[in-house]
Design an enzyme around this catalytic site. Structure first.
Site, PDB file in Angstrom:
ATOM      1  N   GLY A 126     -13.172  -4.259   0.237  1.00  0.00           N
ATOM      2  CA  GLY A 126     -14.591  -3.875   0.218  1.00  0.00           C
ATOM      3  C   GLY A 126     -14.947  -2.993  -0.964  1.00  0.00           C
ATOM      4  O   GLY A 126     -15.993  -3.176  -1.594  1.00  0.00           O
TER       5      GLY A 126
ATOM      6  N   GLY B  98     -10.724  -9.209  -1.255  1.00  0.00           N
ATOM      7  CA  GLY B  98     -10.488 -10.272  -0.257  1.00  0.00           C
ATOM      8  C   GLY B  98      -9.255 -11.102  -0.533  1.00  0.00           C
ATOM      9  O   GLY B  98      -8.156 -10.575  -0.719  1.00  0.00           O
TER      10      GLY B  98
ATOM     11  N   ARG C  26       0.834  -1.211   0.000  1.00  0.00           N
ATOM     12  CA  ARG C  26       0.000   0.000   0.000  1.00  0.00           C
ATOM     13  C   ARG C  26       0.867   1.259   0.000  1.00  0.00           C
ATOM     14  O   ARG C  26       0.526   2.256  -0.642  1.00  0.00           O
ATOM     15  CB  ARG C  26      -0.953  -0.014   1.194  1.00  0.00           C
ATOM     16  CG  ARG C  26      -2.073  -1.000   0.959  1.00  0.00           C
ATOM     17  CD  ARG C  26      -3.103  -1.024   2.045  1.00  0.00           C
ATOM     18  NE  ARG C  26      -4.311  -1.657   1.533  1.00  0.00           N
ATOM     19  CZ  ARG C  26      -5.279  -2.153   2.284  1.00  0.00           C
ATOM     20  NH1 ARG C  26      -5.202  -2.082   3.601  1.00  0.00           N
ATOM     21  NH2 ARG C  26      -6.339  -2.696   1.738  1.00  0.00           N
TER      22      ARG C  26
END
Ligand code: AMP
Length: 397
Positions: A377, A354, A37
């Site tokens: 999500g 996921g 990230r």
């Protein structure tokens, strides 16, 4: 890309630029254990800094209920500084005088990281007063956190209405990839939906049958569809209470001209563990004490053949219990085939949500698909056809 405002539209020099990023990184023993990230937000940070903006990073970390050291973004500073190769100034709060003072002291091109936005309840509540308090310290707002864009929070959505707002480069790449996947895809389009349960993916299946030409169902959820077609799936993971729903999805697909593909054979075992001793059977031959733990070789080969005929693939969820070999076989075979076609320029393949990133990493293809989204999500809500508030707020008028 024309639909969203991007950094190409922003005048950054000398501006205080509030940049919403995803720094919700995994930690082990007080250190960042996976920098994916962080790596993804570097282009946006560097571009704003190099164009003379003061970069003010906003992010949440964990699920704090007020201020607590365990969820302080301070612990992310060393990994961020190292990845960026530039100093990062940490500010103990995300609103107030501390931020204003740090900004006055900062030079154009400097990078500041503000404390966890969720230390204030106003972030998740999208409280207008909290939005104002954040906006006071910025001239422009850039959102580079697609993974948080399904939430209408102050730092992900509210700010976009108070300041001139732009998509960061990572957000832009994600939006372009997703648009190529479902909004405006080259046809035919195949979707693969696997994973554990139908119940968690009902909306997603309902949306996909309207949009794709072929829907391949794998994983535990395929068992529910097989049961709905009258197949005895033995001890397999199966939501028997959802067989009527599965039949409804099949009917919806038929009406929309979407072909549903289920496994024709399977790897079955008596125990849910790695190398338990397994056999390959056609789906009608599962014994009462056996579980389906992966799609079989004929099913995987069939999907690979079908891949040759489509131009776009959207993928969420593995074909089997891929964490336990040999039940990773079908997932790996199909992932490798998809990667080969992407490399040959014959397929656009977007995967995410996921466990799918882990499955693609396991297959060694994460860098070879057109786009692998790390947003859980948000990616699923996009597959469900929902408008994401953080994205909508960046749309050009
Ligand atoms: P999801 O988060 O819904 O994508 O589900 C992913 C999980 O589904 C993985 O942990 C897999 O181990 C599991 N899974 C996939 N196929 C099966 C299966 N046939 N039986 C049990 N679990 C499965």
């Amino acid at each position: 890309m024309t639909a969203f405002r991007t950094l190409d539209d922003a005048d950054l020099a000398g501006k205080r630029v509030l940049v919403r990023v995803d720094l919700n990184v995994p930690m082990e023993d007080g250190k960042v254990s996976d920098t994916t990230r962080i790596d993804r937000i570097l282009p946006t940070i560097r571009e704003i800094a190099d164009k003379g903006g003061k970069v003010v990073l906003l992010a949440h970390f964990g699920r704090p209920k007020g201020r607590d050291d365990k969820n302080s973004l301070r612990q992310v500073v060393p990994a961020l500084t190292q990845a960026l190769g530039r100093p990062v100034t940490f500010v103990e709060d995300c609103i107030g005088d501390d931020v204003a003072k740090a900004l006055t002291a900062a030079k154009n091109g400097d990078v500041l990281l503000l404390e966890n936005t969720r230390f204030h309840a106003g972030d998740e509540k999208n409280d207008p007063d909290f939005v104002k308090a954040l906006a006071t310290n910025g001239d422009l707002y850039v959102n580079d956190a697609f993974s948080a864009a399904h939430r209408a929070h102050a730092s992900t959505e509210g700010l976009a209405h108070d300041l001139p707002a732009y998509a960061g480069r990572t957000m832009q790449a994600e939006l372009e990839a997703l648009s190529a996947g479902l909004d405006n895809p080259a046809r035919p389009v195949m979707a693969i939906v696997g994973g554990a349960k139908v119940s968690t993916k009902l909306e997603l299946l309902g949306n996909l049958v309207k949009k794709v030409d072929v829907l391949v169902i794998g994983g535990g959820m395929a068992n529910t569809f097989l049961a709905a077609r009258g197949v005895d799936v033995g001890k397999s993971l199966c939501e028997h209470d959802l067989v009527v729903t599965a039949r409804e999805i099949e009917e919806k697909a038929k009406a929309a001209g979407c072909e549903i593909v289920l496994p024709v054979d399977a790897l079955v075992a008596r125990e849910f563990k790695a190398h338990p001793g397994h056999r390959v059977v056609t789906v009608g031959e599962v014994a009462a004490d056996e579980m389906i733990l992966d799609a079989g070789p004929l099913s995987a080969a069939d999907v690979v053949l079908r891949l040759d005929k489509v131009k776009t693939l959207v993928w969420n969820g593995p074909f089997g219990a891929f964490e336990l070999p040999p039940f990773d076989t079908a997932t790996v075979a199909v992932a490798k085939a998809a990667a080969k076609r992407v490399k040959a320029g014959q397929l656009v393949a977007v995967a995410g949500g996921g466990d799918t990133v882990a499955a693609m990493n396991h297959a060694g293809v994460a860098d070879d698909l057109s786009y692998v989204s790390t947003a859980g999500g948000a990616f699923l809500e996009w597959m469900e056809g929902k408008a994401l508030p953080g994205v909508e707020a960046l749309r050009k008028a």
